[in-house]
Enzyme design. Sequence first.
Site, PDB file in Angstrom:
ATOM      1  N   ASP A 293       0.843  -1.202   0.000  1.00 18.32           N
ATOM      2  CA  ASP A 293       0.000   0.000   0.000  1.00 18.32           C
ATOM      3  C   ASP A 293       0.881   1.256   0.000  1.00 18.32           C
ATOM      4  O   ASP A 293       0.827   2.066   0.922  1.00 18.32           O
ATOM      5  CB  ASP A 293      -0.926  -0.029   1.216  1.00 18.32           C
ATOM      6  CG  ASP A 293      -2.075   0.966   1.100  1.00 18.32           C
ATOM      7  OD1 ASP A 293      -2.208   1.576   0.021  1.00 18.32           O
ATOM      8  OD2 ASP A 293      -2.809   1.118   2.084  1.00 18.32           O
ATOM      9  N   LYS A 295       0.873   3.795  -2.103  1.00 14.46           N
ATOM     10  CA  LYS A 295       0.201   5.041  -2.505  1.00 14.46           C
ATOM     11  C   LYS A 295       1.172   5.961  -3.256  1.00 14.46           C
ATOM     12  O   LYS A 295       1.389   7.113  -2.890  1.00 14.46           O
ATOM     13  CB  LYS A 295      -0.410   5.756  -1.303  1.00 14.46           C
ATOM     14  CG  LYS A 295      -1.524   4.966  -0.609  1.00 14.46           C
ATOM     15  CD  LYS A 295      -2.164   5.774   0.517  1.00 14.46           C
ATOM     16  CE  LYS A 295      -3.344   5.029   1.126  1.00 14.46           C
ATOM     17  NZ  LYS A 295      -2.943   3.839   1.891  1.00 14.46           N
ATOM     18  N   ASP A 298       3.995  10.593  -7.292  1.00 14.38           N
ATOM     19  CA  ASP A 298       5.071  11.506  -7.693  1.00 14.38           C
ATOM     20  C   ASP A 298       5.208  11.453  -9.207  1.00 14.38           C
ATOM     21  O   ASP A 298       4.442  10.759  -9.894  1.00 14.38           O
ATOM     22  CB  ASP A 298       6.385  11.104  -7.012  1.00 14.38           C
ATOM     23  CG  ASP A 298       7.277  12.307  -6.706  1.00 14.38           C
ATOM     24  OD1 ASP A 298       7.423  13.169  -7.607  1.00 14.38           O
ATOM     25  OD2 ASP A 298       7.817  12.393  -5.587  1.00 14.38           O
TER      26      ASP A 298
END
Length: 464
Positions: A293, A295, A298
């Site tokens: 996880d 996430k 960028d």
Amino acid sequence: MGAIDQLILQLFDIEAFKFGSFKLKSGIQSPIYIDLRVIISYPDILRSVANHMNNILQNSNVSFNEICGVPYTALPIASIICVDYKRPMLLRRKEAKNYGTKKIIEGKFRPNDRCIIIEDIVTTGSSVIETAESLWAEGLQVTDAIVLIDREQHGEKNLQEKNIRLHRVLKISEVLDCLVRHGKITEEVSKNVSEFIHGNQMQLPTLKIEIEDKNISIPIRQRFQTIIKEKKSNLCLSADLTSLDEIIELSNLIGKNICMLKIHCDILTDFSMDKIQELKDVSRRLNFLLLEDRKFADIGNTVALQYTKGLFQIAEWADLVTVHVLPGEGIVQALEQAAQTINESRGCLLIAQMSSKGALTNNEDYVNGVIKCAEKYSDFVIGFISQSRLTTSDKYLHCTPGVHLTNTGDQLGQQYVTPRQAIDGRGADIVIVGRAILDSINRVKTAEAYQQECYQVYEELRKI
């Protein structure tokens, strides 16, 4: 004293055999623990083991071109056999590297060469089968395997089903008889071990590959759907723990109940590639996916490096990762390209909606952008983290976090829904449960309860 008895007593003296009460990887308590890794510190015993196994090679009338030791404990044994008796050796990597030749099998061989497998101990036979599958994939023939110790827990029959004959130096029953004869253990200890062995015959996990849904075409999506149907589980455990050792232990206990395990590698205080490989091995054995996880959020070049490099090397072990689309679709493109350097299928889940109160992701423009990105990169995006069903297409799996049978929320903004609310009311396919299981007094029973409840609702709504 015969040579076999002498070998058994030497192994006992270096504590390769331990008697008492030991927790195995499966979570069950065993009255015996066999640790053959210690033999590498005793050259004379290591050479004796190699000699006994080579004698079987000579007397079995098995023809072969090469030898391959199962990583890792069998590698020193195979190396000595090959050097002392001038037998060609192949080396199987546990995973291909993403640079250089990217080979799984190292060494010189020709198509249709016959290769015999060397292993230290056989329980289910799964490690031998994994090695054989890698060799088969390279066009080699594998029909025989030689093991030092057969635990007599159904491994021979499992191998027979794969058309592999098992040759062994020792059976566990022979080890027990020898140790009793020489006064190393009592008859009672031997009886307890024998009863344990006979009462714990190990079957290989089964995984069917047939899929009824023709829309499921890419490997990772196909694998996920197969796991759900085969295990009758749409439960994902959110293991937000800071100890990888604890996660591995927990996975051994409740891996049979889940279709996916979600972790955060950057909160682990004991992370190492060896330990994460152990977790990956558990996920393969008990048949669930690993979701990191992370996430990602960028620019493309940065996330590609975060995905493949650094301490965590996420692409090497995580089947799936989570991704924010806030920086634009280039982030998904970069991850998809990076995943192509891995010899295993990979995918991602796009974060469309979060379960925390006031989440800024929960607006219509953002969600529409997420859906468009998923459609453009549908070979890599297999679904969403969401609080509602975003599309009518069965191609995408909707995973809903924040599920709890009783609680409604916490003091940090987490909002909970019940499994029925998540599946029936919000259209979830996968139910993500964390603290409801982790904080439970009996995690195993709680995981079983969530698996049954979530899948029952799922079946009722004809989502399978």
